[in-house]
Design a protein around this motif. Sequence first.
Motif, PDB file in Angstrom:
ATOM      1  N   TYR A 185       0.832  -1.201   0.000  1.00  0.00           N
ATOM      2  CA  TYR A 185       0.000   0.000   0.000  1.00  0.00           C
ATOM      3  C   TYR A 185       0.867   1.252   0.000  1.00  0.00           C
ATOM      4  O   TYR A 185       0.629   2.187  -0.761  1.00  0.00           O
ATOM      5  N   SER A 186       1.893   1.257   0.820  1.00  0.00           N
ATOM      6  CA  SER A 186       2.740   2.451   0.939  1.00  0.00           C
ATOM      7  C   SER A 186       3.494   2.752  -0.357  1.00  0.00           C
ATOM      8  O   SER A 186       3.689   3.921  -0.703  1.00  0.00           O
ATOM      9  N   ALA A 187       3.898   1.722  -1.079  1.00  0.00           N
ATOM     10  CA  ALA A 187       4.597   1.939  -2.351  1.00  0.00           C
ATOM     11  C   ALA A 187       3.663   2.577  -3.373  1.00  0.00           C
ATOM     12  O   ALA A 187       4.052   3.521  -4.082  1.00  0.00           O
ATOM     13  N   PHE A 188       2.428   2.082  -3.445  1.00  0.00           N
ATOM     14  CA  PHE A 188       1.462   2.675  -4.369  1.00  0.00           C
ATOM     15  C   PHE A 188       1.123   4.105  -3.953  1.00  0.00           C
ATOM     16  O   PHE A 188       1.003   4.995  -4.790  1.00  0.00           O
ATOM     17  N   GLU A 189       0.980   4.329  -2.658  1.00  0.00           N
ATOM     18  CA  GLU A 189       0.650   5.656  -2.170  1.00  0.00           C
ATOM     19  C   GLU A 189       1.759   6.651  -2.502  1.00  0.00           C
ATOM     20  O   GLU A 189       1.482   7.765  -2.963  1.00  0.00           O
ATOM     21  N   GLN A 190       3.002   6.265  -2.298  1.00  0.00           N
ATOM     22  CA  GLN A 190       4.132   7.149  -2.629  1.00  0.00           C
ATOM     23  C   GLN A 190       4.182   7.435  -4.126  1.00  0.00           C
ATOM     24  O   GLN A 190       4.478   8.556  -4.546  1.00  0.00           O
ATOM     25  N   SER A 191       3.895   6.427  -4.943  1.00  0.00           N
ATOM     26  CA  SER A 191       3.884   6.621  -6.391  1.00  0.00           C
ATOM     27  C   SER A 191       2.806   7.611  -6.803  1.00  0.00           C
ATOM     28  O   SER A 191       3.038   8.499  -7.635  1.00  0.00           O
ATOM     29  N   PHE A 192       1.613   7.458  -6.231  1.00  0.00           N
ATOM     30  CA  PHE A 192       0.526   8.384  -6.542  1.00  0.00           C
ATOM     31  C   PHE A 192       0.866   9.801  -6.097  1.00  0.00           C
ATOM     32  O   PHE A 192       0.634  10.765  -6.830  1.00  0.00           O
ATOM     33  N   LEU A 193       1.416   9.945  -4.901  1.00  0.00           N
ATOM     34  CA  LEU A 193       1.751  11.274  -4.405  1.00  0.00           C
ATOM     35  C   LEU A 193       2.776  11.976  -5.289  1.00  0.00           C
ATOM     36  O   LEU A 193       2.629  13.159  -5.602  1.00  0.00           O
ATOM     37  N   SER A 194       3.807  11.260  -5.704  1.00  0.00           N
ATOM     38  CA  SER A 194       4.818  11.879  -6.555  1.00  0.00           C
ATOM     39  C   SER A 194       4.243  12.211  -7.927  1.00  0.00           C
ATOM     40  O   SER A 194       4.542  13.270  -8.494  1.00  0.00           O
ATOM     41  N   CYS A 195       3.404  11.361  -8.448  1.00  0.00           N
ATOM     42  CA  CYS A 195       2.770  11.606  -9.749  1.00  0.00           C
ATOM     43  C   CYS A 195       1.825  12.802  -9.676  1.00  0.00           C
ATOM     44  O   CYS A 195       1.844  13.684 -10.545  1.00  0.00           O
TER      45      CYS A 195
END
Length: 73
Positions: A53-63
């Motif tokens: 979950y945290s990896a996807f969340e970080q990806s979304f935030l940076s995008c």
Amino acid sequence: MSMGIAVSKKHGKAFKRNRIKRLIRASFDNTCKTLNRNYSVIVLPRVAEEYSYSAFEQSFLSCFKKVNACAKN
């Protein structure tokens, strides 16, 4: 805000693909509030050993940070 998810069979069996989709949906729901406008988003995850979950969340935030920066210009 709308989102489409495409997870190919390269990611594994159906239960693993469904888990990936659940993680993506949950992280998107929590991070989409950071967008300044309404967008349609298509998500194509990369094949990896482990999904979190945290990896996807970080990806979304940076995008979303990049999208907001481009929208200001």
